[in-house]
Design a protein around this motif. Structure first.
Motif, PDB file in Angstrom:
ATOM      1  N   ASP A 201       0.817  -1.229   0.000  1.00  0.00           N
ATOM      2  CA  ASP A 201       0.000   0.000   0.000  1.00  0.00           C
ATOM      3  C   ASP A 201       0.844   1.270   0.000  1.00  0.00           C
ATOM      4  O   ASP A 201       0.368   2.335   0.366  1.00  0.00           O
ATOM      5  N   GLY A 202       2.116   1.150  -0.375  1.00  0.00           N
ATOM      6  CA  GLY A 202       2.986   2.319  -0.349  1.00  0.00           C
ATOM      7  C   GLY A 202       3.964   2.236   0.815  1.00  0.00           C
ATOM      8  O   GLY A 202       5.109   2.653   0.706  1.00  0.00           O
ATOM      9  N   LYS A 203       3.508   1.682   1.939  1.00  0.00           N
ATOM     10  CA  LYS A 203       4.403   1.532   3.095  1.00  0.00           C
ATOM     11  C   LYS A 203       4.342   0.152   3.739  1.00  0.00           C
ATOM     12  O   LYS A 203       5.340  -0.383   4.172  1.00  0.00           O
ATOM     13  N   THR A 204       3.142  -0.446   3.785  1.00  0.00           N
ATOM     14  CA  THR A 204       3.005  -1.780   4.390  1.00  0.00           C
ATOM     15  C   THR A 204       3.016  -2.836   3.295  1.00  0.00           C
ATOM     16  O   THR A 204       2.487  -2.606   2.203  1.00  0.00           O
ATOM     17  N   ILE A 205       3.608  -3.987   3.601  1.00  0.00           N
ATOM     18  CA  ILE A 205       3.606  -5.106   2.647  1.00  0.00           C
ATOM     19  C   ILE A 205       3.058  -6.342   3.348  1.00  0.00           C
ATOM     20  O   ILE A 205       3.401  -6.621   4.492  1.00  0.00           O
ATOM     21  N   LYS A 206       2.156  -7.049   2.659  1.00  0.00           N
ATOM     22  CA  LYS A 206       1.614  -8.313   3.174  1.00  0.00           C
ATOM     23  C   LYS A 206       1.936  -9.408   2.159  1.00  0.00           C
ATOM     24  O   LYS A 206       1.596  -9.283   0.974  1.00  0.00           O
ATOM     25  N   MET A 305     -11.128 -10.267  -1.916  1.00  0.00           N
ATOM     26  CA  MET A 305     -10.077  -9.564  -2.655  1.00  0.00           C
ATOM     27  C   MET A 305     -10.339  -8.057  -2.734  1.00  0.00           C
ATOM     28  O   MET A 305      -9.396  -7.255  -2.730  1.00  0.00           O
ATOM     29  N   ILE A 306     -11.599  -7.673  -2.799  1.00  0.00           N
ATOM     30  CA  ILE A 306     -11.925  -6.247  -2.893  1.00  0.00           C
ATOM     31  C   ILE A 306     -11.457  -5.505  -1.634  1.00  0.00           C
ATOM     32  O   ILE A 306     -10.936  -4.384  -1.717  1.00  0.00           O
ATOM     33  N   ASP A 307     -11.604  -6.140  -0.472  1.00  0.00           N
ATOM     34  CA  ASP A 307     -11.150  -5.501   0.771  1.00  0.00           C
ATOM     35  C   ASP A 307      -9.641  -5.269   0.736  1.00  0.00           C
ATOM     36  O   ASP A 307      -9.150  -4.218   1.155  1.00  0.00           O
ATOM     37  N   VAL A 308      -8.908  -6.252   0.231  1.00  0.00           N
ATOM     38  CA  VAL A 308      -7.447  -6.140   0.220  1.00  0.00           C
ATOM     39  C   VAL A 308      -7.005  -5.074  -0.787  1.00  0.00           C
ATOM     40  O   VAL A 308      -6.138  -4.238  -0.502  1.00  0.00           O
ATOM     41  N   ASP A 318      -2.135  -2.234   6.748  1.00  0.00           N
ATOM     42  CA  ASP A 318      -1.716  -2.700   8.083  1.00  0.00           C
ATOM     43  C   ASP A 318      -2.905  -3.247   8.880  1.00  0.00           C
ATOM     44  O   ASP A 318      -2.725  -4.028   9.809  1.00  0.00           O
ATOM     45  N   GLN A 319      -4.103  -2.860   8.501  1.00  0.00           N
ATOM     46  CA  GLN A 319      -5.291  -3.339   9.231  1.00  0.00           C
ATOM     47  C   GLN A 319      -5.867  -4.631   8.647  1.00  0.00           C
ATOM     48  O   GLN A 319      -6.869  -5.143   9.130  1.00  0.00           O
ATOM     49  N   VAL A 320      -5.260  -5.137   7.582  1.00  0.00           N
ATOM     50  CA  VAL A 320      -5.777  -6.352   6.941  1.00  0.00           C
ATOM     51  C   VAL A 320      -5.057  -7.580   7.494  1.00  0.00           C
ATOM     52  O   VAL A 320      -3.825  -7.587   7.593  1.00  0.00           O
ATOM     53  N   ASP A 321      -5.835  -8.589   7.851  1.00  0.00           N
ATOM     54  CA  ASP A 321      -5.250  -9.867   8.278  1.00  0.00           C
ATOM     55  C   ASP A 321      -5.320 -10.807   7.069  1.00  0.00           C
ATOM     56  O   ASP A 321      -6.340 -11.438   6.835  1.00  0.00           O
TER      57      ASP A 321
END
Ligand code: AMP
Ligand code: GLY
Length: 425
Positions: A201-206, A305-308, A318-321
């Motif tokens: 997302d620009g700063k967080t990576i999952k 997938m839409i949420d992610v 960062d709020q996505v599990d």
């Protein structure tokens, strides 16, 4: 929501399949799509590089979200064009898609930020490259065209003679077009290759689950490099130790490096890794889902997938599990005999209905279309990607190969050793 997916391959079919599962989505369009995607989406005859038409279409239909699957439009700036028109889009902007669009850029980035990769030099002049090969190189050595070359711009050269000829192929004869205006010469590495996809997302990576591709056309990794003849997920060689190393030295450092360069990356980063005797090294970055990596990774993803995707765009990843099923997937590509060189198209495909109503099996269309009589026919080198889910890799592999027999078309070709490495794990 109305969603537009840009692209026409098996990857876009896998993306459409995931998007269609979201209760938030009412309508899917795909430009240009294919005969399989047409079962889930309304396909519109607009090419992925027709930016003006894509923008106009998105405005006319009040599209809420555009998902760009392919590399060319991302590197060309489609996301920038959509955003400039006020349309929400998933994928990196042009200044970040350069992570895939220029190998010289990505190598310099890795060097500057100490991200482990093969030693290298960049060249924009054929004579300087040849001088380097004659005086400093050790063989084998790897030559890479700087730009996008359909995954074909990499030459592994065993001798000085081969390498000198390779420089001419890339830079003088321009076999890969303008992709060869610059080139990278890099150290040859050995080890297993693993693909890791991630949302950023620009700063967080999952990190998504790992996968292993089979790039060569023929069994036993013989034959020419292709877009990918099949793969599996997860990779048994992607151990907890490898994962910990990559998280510390590769994944977050890459995202931070892009942000520090003023090129925040939002979208999917695909890390092509080699597990060398000295530890994991980056072979390449892609700025999108892999094809066929998407076909084994997305069916295992638990999240909507839409949420992610929304979290990537909004900077709230960062709020996505992010969660994956504790299972495995294998994809076997059914190609047209002769791919990747020369092959015929237009053969009717039968047996597709066998996949209907089966949750563990997917028939992702890559190169298919409707002919004038409304029949589904072959329309490319890679025709279908047959994916099966199983409790483990061996079960998934057996099921995928079983399902390859359900569909028939003239000149059907596949590798018979997809997932052979599973037995060595
Ligand atoms: P790339 O497009 O950079 O992933 O390269 C295509 C393929 O070439 C990779 O999947 C590897 O099999 C091989 N390759 C690329 N770079 C290297 C390297 N430095 N050493 C050995 N093999 C490489
Ligand atoms: N399967 C490799 C790629 O998508 O580049």
């Amino acid at each position: 929501m109305k969603v537009l997916i840009v692209g026409s391959g098996g990857r876009e079919h896998a993306i459409a399949t995931s998007v269609a599962k979201s209760p938030k989505v009412d309508k899917i369009y795909c430009a240009p799509g294919n005969a399989g995607i047409a079962a889930l989406a309304e396909c519109v005859p607009i090419g992925a590089m027709e930016f003006d038409k894509l923008v106009t279409f998105s405005k006319e239909k009040s599209i809420d979200l555009v998902i760009v699957g392919m590399d060319d439009p991302l590197v060309g700036g489609l996301v920038d064009a959509l955003e400039a028109a006020g349309i929400r889009a998933f994928g990196p902007r042009k200044n970040a898609a350069i992570l895939e669009g220029s190998k010289a850029f990505s190598k310099d980035l890795m060097k500057k930020y100490n991200i482990p990769t093969a030693a290298y030099e960049n060249f924009d002049d054929a004579e300087a490259a040849k001088e380097y090969l004659k005086t400093k190189a050790e063989f084998p050595i790897v030559l890479k065209a700087d730009g996008l070359a359909l995954g074909k711009g990499v030459l592994i050269c065993n001798t000085l003679e081969e390498a000198l000829a390779g420089v001419d192929t890339i830079m003088t004869d321009k076999k890969f077009g303008s992709a060869g205006n610059r080139m990278v010469i890099e150290e040859f590495m050995t080890g297993r290759e693993v693909s890791v996809l991630s949302y950023v997302d620009g700063k967080t990576i999952k990190i998504m689950s790992s996968a292993q591709d089979h790039k060569r056309a023929k069994d036993g990794d013989q034959g020419l490099n292709t877009g990918g003849m099949g793969n599996f997920s997860p990779s048994p060689f992607y151990t907890a130790e490898v994962d910990a190393f990559c998280r510390k030295y590769i994944y977050q450092p890459t995202v931070d490096a892009m942000a520090a360069e003023g090129r925040p990356f939002k979208g999917v980063i695909f890390f092509g890794l080699m597990l060398t005797p000295k530890g994991p090294r980056v072979l390449e970055y892609n700025a999108r889902f892999g094809d066929p990596e998407a076909q084994v990774v997305l069916p295992r993803m638990k999240n909507d997938m839409i949420d992610v995707v929304n979290a990537c765009i909004d900077g709230t990843l960062d709020q996505v599990d992010l969660q994956f099923e504790d299972n495995a997937a294998v994809c076997v590509v059914l190609a047209s005999d002769g791919y990747p060189v020369k092959y015929e198209k237009g053969f009717p495909i039968t047996g597709l209905e066998a996949f209907e109503g089966k949750e563990d099996y997917f028939c992702f269309h890559a190169g298919t279309k409707f002919d004038a009589d409304g029949r589904i026919v072959t329309n490319g080198g890679r025709v279908l990607g047959i994916t099966a889910l199983g409790r483990d890799l061996k079960e998934a592999r057996a099921k995928a190969y079983e399902a390859t027999e359900w569909v028939q078309f003239d000149n059907k070709y596949m590798r018979h050793d997809i997932g052979k490495a599973i037995d060595e794990a």
